[in-house]
Motif scaffolding. Structure first.
Motif, PDB file in Angstrom:
ATOM      1  N   CYS A 128       0.844  -1.198   0.000  1.00  0.00           N
ATOM      2  CA  CYS A 128       0.000   0.000   0.000  1.00  0.00           C
ATOM      3  C   CYS A 128       0.880   1.249   0.000  1.00  0.00           C
ATOM      4  O   CYS A 128       1.962   1.267   0.568  1.00  0.00           O
ATOM      5  CB  CYS A 128      -0.887   0.028   1.247  1.00  0.00           C
ATOM      6  SG  CYS A 128      -2.186  -1.207   1.280  1.00  0.00           S
ATOM      7  N   TYR A 129       0.379   2.298  -0.666  1.00  0.00           N
ATOM      8  CA  TYR A 129       1.009   3.600  -0.518  1.00  0.00           C
ATOM      9  C   TYR A 129       0.450   4.256   0.727  1.00  0.00           C
ATOM     10  O   TYR A 129      -0.742   4.156   1.025  1.00  0.00           O
ATOM     11  CB  TYR A 129       0.728   4.485  -1.736  1.00  0.00           C
ATOM     12  CG  TYR A 129       1.610   4.187  -2.916  1.00  0.00           C
ATOM     13  CD1 TYR A 129       2.872   4.761  -2.994  1.00  0.00           C
ATOM     14  CD2 TYR A 129       1.188   3.346  -3.935  1.00  0.00           C
ATOM     15  CE1 TYR A 129       3.700   4.497  -4.083  1.00  0.00           C
ATOM     16  CE2 TYR A 129       1.998   3.086  -5.027  1.00  0.00           C
ATOM     17  CZ  TYR A 129       3.263   3.659  -5.098  1.00  0.00           C
ATOM     18  OH  TYR A 129       4.080   3.398  -6.162  1.00  0.00           O
ATOM     19  N   VAL A 130       1.298   4.931   1.473  1.00  0.00           N
ATOM     20  CA  VAL A 130       0.863   5.564   2.710  1.00  0.00           C
ATOM     21  C   VAL A 130       1.074   7.068   2.626  1.00  0.00           C
ATOM     22  O   VAL A 130       2.165   7.536   2.304  1.00  0.00           O
ATOM     23  CB  VAL A 130       1.647   5.017   3.923  1.00  0.00           C
ATOM     24  CG1 VAL A 130       1.164   5.694   5.199  1.00  0.00           C
ATOM     25  CG2 VAL A 130       1.481   3.513   4.029  1.00  0.00           C
ATOM     26  N   ILE A 131       0.029   7.816   2.906  1.00  0.00           N
ATOM     27  CA  ILE A 131       0.168   9.251   3.111  1.00  0.00           C
ATOM     28  C   ILE A 131       0.201   9.454   4.618  1.00  0.00           C
ATOM     29  O   ILE A 131      -0.744   9.096   5.313  1.00  0.00           O
ATOM     30  CB  ILE A 131      -1.022  10.035   2.536  1.00  0.00           C
ATOM     31  CG1 ILE A 131      -1.137   9.774   1.040  1.00  0.00           C
ATOM     32  CG2 ILE A 131      -0.874  11.521   2.813  1.00  0.00           C
ATOM     33  CD1 ILE A 131      -2.432  10.266   0.460  1.00  0.00           C
ATOM     34  N   ILE A 132       1.264   9.999   5.121  1.00  0.00           N
ATOM     35  CA  ILE A 132       1.328  10.231   6.565  1.00  0.00           C
ATOM     36  C   ILE A 132       0.584  11.535   6.840  1.00  0.00           C
ATOM     37  O   ILE A 132       1.130  12.624   6.721  1.00  0.00           O
ATOM     38  CB  ILE A 132       2.777  10.285   7.051  1.00  0.00           C
ATOM     39  CG1 ILE A 132       3.509   9.001   6.640  1.00  0.00           C
ATOM     40  CG2 ILE A 132       2.830  10.450   8.560  1.00  0.00           C
ATOM     41  CD1 ILE A 132       4.972   8.991   7.002  1.00  0.00           C
ATOM     42  N   ALA A 133      -0.669  11.405   7.194  1.00  0.00           N
ATOM     43  CA  ALA A 133      -1.526  12.581   7.322  1.00  0.00           C
ATOM     44  C   ALA A 133      -1.323  13.311   8.627  1.00  0.00           C
ATOM     45  O   ALA A 133      -1.697  14.463   8.762  1.00  0.00           O
ATOM     46  CB  ALA A 133      -2.995  12.163   7.194  1.00  0.00           C
ATOM     47  N   SER A 134      -0.750  12.653   9.641  1.00  0.00           N
ATOM     48  CA  SER A 134      -0.503  13.316  10.908  1.00  0.00           C
ATOM     49  C   SER A 134       0.561  14.375  10.722  1.00  0.00           C
ATOM     50  O   SER A 134       1.359  14.329   9.800  1.00  0.00           O
ATOM     51  CB  SER A 134      -0.051  12.305  11.964  1.00  0.00           C
ATOM     52  OG  SER A 134      -1.055  11.340  12.182  1.00  0.00           O
ATOM     53  N   SER A 135       0.596  15.332  11.642  1.00  0.00           N
ATOM     54  CA  SER A 135       1.585  16.399  11.545  1.00  0.00           C
ATOM     55  C   SER A 135       2.160  16.658  12.920  1.00  0.00           C
ATOM     56  O   SER A 135       1.829  16.006  13.898  1.00  0.00           O
ATOM     57  CB  SER A 135       0.937  17.675  11.000  1.00  0.00           C
ATOM     58  OG  SER A 135      -0.092  18.114  11.860  1.00  0.00           O
ATOM     59  N   ARG A 155       7.509   3.769  -0.667  1.00  0.00           N
ATOM     60  CA  ARG A 155       6.052   3.736  -0.659  1.00  0.00           C
ATOM     61  C   ARG A 155       5.467   4.619   0.449  1.00  0.00           C
ATOM     62  O   ARG A 155       4.288   4.550   0.760  1.00  0.00           O
ATOM     63  CB  ARG A 155       5.552   2.293  -0.536  1.00  0.00           C
ATOM     64  CG  ARG A 155       6.039   1.411  -1.689  1.00  0.00           C
ATOM     65  CD  ARG A 155       5.343   0.073  -1.728  1.00  0.00           C
ATOM     66  NE  ARG A 155       3.978   0.154  -2.241  1.00  0.00           N
ATOM     67  CZ  ARG A 155       3.655   0.237  -3.537  1.00  0.00           C
ATOM     68  NH1 ARG A 155       4.604   0.286  -4.455  1.00  0.00           N
ATOM     69  NH2 ARG A 155       2.410   0.291  -3.922  1.00  0.00           N
ATOM     70  N   LEU A 156       6.315   5.443   1.028  1.00  0.00           N
ATOM     71  CA  LEU A 156       5.851   6.444   1.986  1.00  0.00           C
ATOM     72  C   LEU A 156       5.695   7.762   1.240  1.00  0.00           C
ATOM     73  O   LEU A 156       6.668   8.361   0.791  1.00  0.00           O
ATOM     74  CB  LEU A 156       6.850   6.603   3.131  1.00  0.00           C
ATOM     75  CG  LEU A 156       7.091   5.386   4.007  1.00  0.00           C
ATOM     76  CD1 LEU A 156       8.117   5.713   5.079  1.00  0.00           C
ATOM     77  CD2 LEU A 156       5.798   4.905   4.639  1.00  0.00           C
ATOM     78  N   LEU A 157       4.468   8.204   1.100  1.00  0.00           N
ATOM     79  CA  LEU A 157       4.220   9.449   0.381  1.00  0.00           C
ATOM     80  C   LEU A 157       4.408  10.647   1.318  1.00  0.00           C
ATOM     81  O   LEU A 157       4.355  10.507   2.540  1.00  0.00           O
ATOM     82  CB  LEU A 157       2.802   9.447  -0.185  1.00  0.00           C
ATOM     83  CG  LEU A 157       2.474   8.311  -1.158  1.00  0.00           C
ATOM     84  CD1 LEU A 157       1.067   8.471  -1.687  1.00  0.00           C
ATOM     85  CD2 LEU A 157       3.471   8.263  -2.297  1.00  0.00           C
ATOM     86  N   PRO A 158       4.609  11.826   0.756  1.00  0.00           N
ATOM     87  CA  PRO A 158       4.801  13.006   1.607  1.00  0.00           C
ATOM     88  C   PRO A 158       3.579  13.289   2.472  1.00  0.00           C
ATOM     89  O   PRO A 158       2.440  13.132   2.034  1.00  0.00           O
ATOM     90  CB  PRO A 158       5.014  14.143   0.594  1.00  0.00           C
ATOM     91  CG  PRO A 158       5.450  13.468  -0.642  1.00  0.00           C
ATOM     92  CD  PRO A 158       4.749  12.145  -0.666  1.00  0.00           C
ATOM     93  N   CYS A 159       3.837  13.701   3.681  1.00  0.00           N
ATOM     94  CA  CYS A 159       2.773  14.192   4.552  1.00  0.00           C
ATOM     95  C   CYS A 159       2.131  15.406   3.891  1.00  0.00           C
ATOM     96  O   CYS A 159       2.793  16.196   3.221  1.00  0.00           O
ATOM     97  CB  CYS A 159       3.354  14.581   5.905  1.00  0.00           C
ATOM     98  SG  CYS A 159       2.244  15.464   6.989  1.00  0.00           S
TER      99      CYS A 159
END
Length: 371
Positions: A128-135, A155-159
């Motif tokens: 899976c691609y992951v968007i790290i939505a936390s900040s 596979r870690l997308l930019p926050c």
């Protein structure tokens, strides 16, 4: 209804340059519909970065291309930021597969029509691609945890907020010639840098009243102010409001701590504690105030009510954040103009995405800027 439109037009006409008026319209549009398209519009007005890339547009394009390839996109985080990112994706006609949260058990029925999975599930589904939505303070922790469990870094997308920056190191001080002589009120002093900057403009002997309810920041402010040579300052572990009272406070060690109110009460969590609030009028007393700066995560209007006597008496230069709550740019300009009809106004946008819009008020005219 007509009177509201008329008042909005009056506030618009009070802005003295084209850039301020463009920021005003973009801010309202973004407040009404915080889509990536409208976020891009206000981000384009960010002061001082003529050659910067439009991160909001790039981010939108990245998600669109992954959707076209039928890739599974996962949002890590279900709090306010993650929820906002998800709503933006869906509003733009794009899609994602699921949320991931350490508190997944609280979402038996999912969130926004999407399943909420555990981190363990993610570790087992590394395609899976992951968007790290936390900040904030969660971002690095989440990323390090994923890499520790051998999640592929590619596979870690930019926050969504990874590229958020303060465009201007001199934010709040973009009009130094208009800052009046007198004490400085620093609402939300964080690490004390704004107080230090003010004294850099006006001399280190200036009186400073600095307010910071985040207990972890008080010692840091004290150390930084002493190191910078400030001598006449009063640092208070308190929030600013329209009354001296207790309030529930949500702490975030990396910044963005806030007083809970009707508009953000749903974010009450484990880091909530009780703090004391004070009024600027009660603290500054008879001191003449030359400038008031406030960046207090949505409590600005209430705090300005608590500074009304000081504003009417001293007519200080104001630098106030107007992006935390939808409609703040209207409410705060309206209040300041009503209690001090002689104020001139300007707006500037200082950060990427829809964050860091500031209102400035001065008894003198602002320089006219077309761009």
């Amino acid at each position: 209804m007509y009177k509201y439109v008329q008042r909005m037009r009056e506030l618009f006409d009070l802005l003295e340059d084209r850039l301020s008026r463009d920021v005003f319209l973009a801010r309202i549009q973004c407040d009404i519909e915080p889509s990536l398209t409208n976020i891009s519009k206000i981000s384009d007005l960010c002061r001082g970065i003529p050659d910067r890339k439009n991160h909001a547009a790039e981010w939108k394009n990245m998600i669109y291309k992954l959707n076209q390839k039928d890739e599974k996109i996962v949002l890590y985080g279900t709090a306010v930021q993650g929820h906002s990112v998800a709503e933006n994706i869906l509003r733009e006609g794009m899609d994602f597969y699921a949320f991931v949260s350490r508190g997944a058990e609280r979402f038996q029925n999912g969130l926004l029509g999407k399943p909420v999975m555990t981190p363990d599930w993610l570790f087992e589904n590394k395609k899976c691609y992951v968007i790290i939505a936390s900040s904030g303070d969660n971002y690095n922790q989440i990323r390090e945890n994923l890499l520790h469990h051998d999640y592929p870094e590619e596979r870690l997308l930019p926050c969504y907020r990874e590229s958020l920056i303060r465009a201007d190191r001199d934010q709040y001080f973009v009009f130094p010639d208009l800052i009046k002589d007198g004490a400085f009120v620093d609402g939300g002093c964080f690490d004390g840098q704004n107080s230090i900057d003010f004294c850099g403009f006006k001399g280190k002997s200036q009186t400073v009243f600095a307010f910071e309810p985040d207990a972890a920041k008080i010692a840091l402010c004290e150390a930084n102010m002493k190191k910078a040579g400030l001598s006449d300052y009063r640092l208070m572990e308190a929030g600013l409001s329209d009354a001296a009272k207790t309030a529930d406070f949500m702490e975030n060690s990396s910044g963005g701590s806030y007083i809970l109110s009707e508009w953000n009460i749903e974010s009450r969590g484990k880091r909530t504690r009780e703090i004391q609030t004070v009024r600027v009028d009660d603290v500054v007393g008879k001191h003449t105030v030359g400038m008031i700066k406030m960046d207090i995560e949505g409590s600005e209007l209430s705090a300005l009510h608590g500074a009304e006597r000081t504003i009417v008496r001293d007519q200080p230069f104001l630098a106030i954040s107007v992006y935390h709550k939808p409609g703040d740019v209207l409410a705060i300009m309206d209040y300041c103009q009503r209690i001090n009809p002689g104020y001139h106004f300007a707006l500037r946008h200082h950060g990427e995405f829809c964050y860091e819009t500031a209102m400035y008020a001065s008894m003198d005219s602002f320089p006219v800027t077309g761009t």
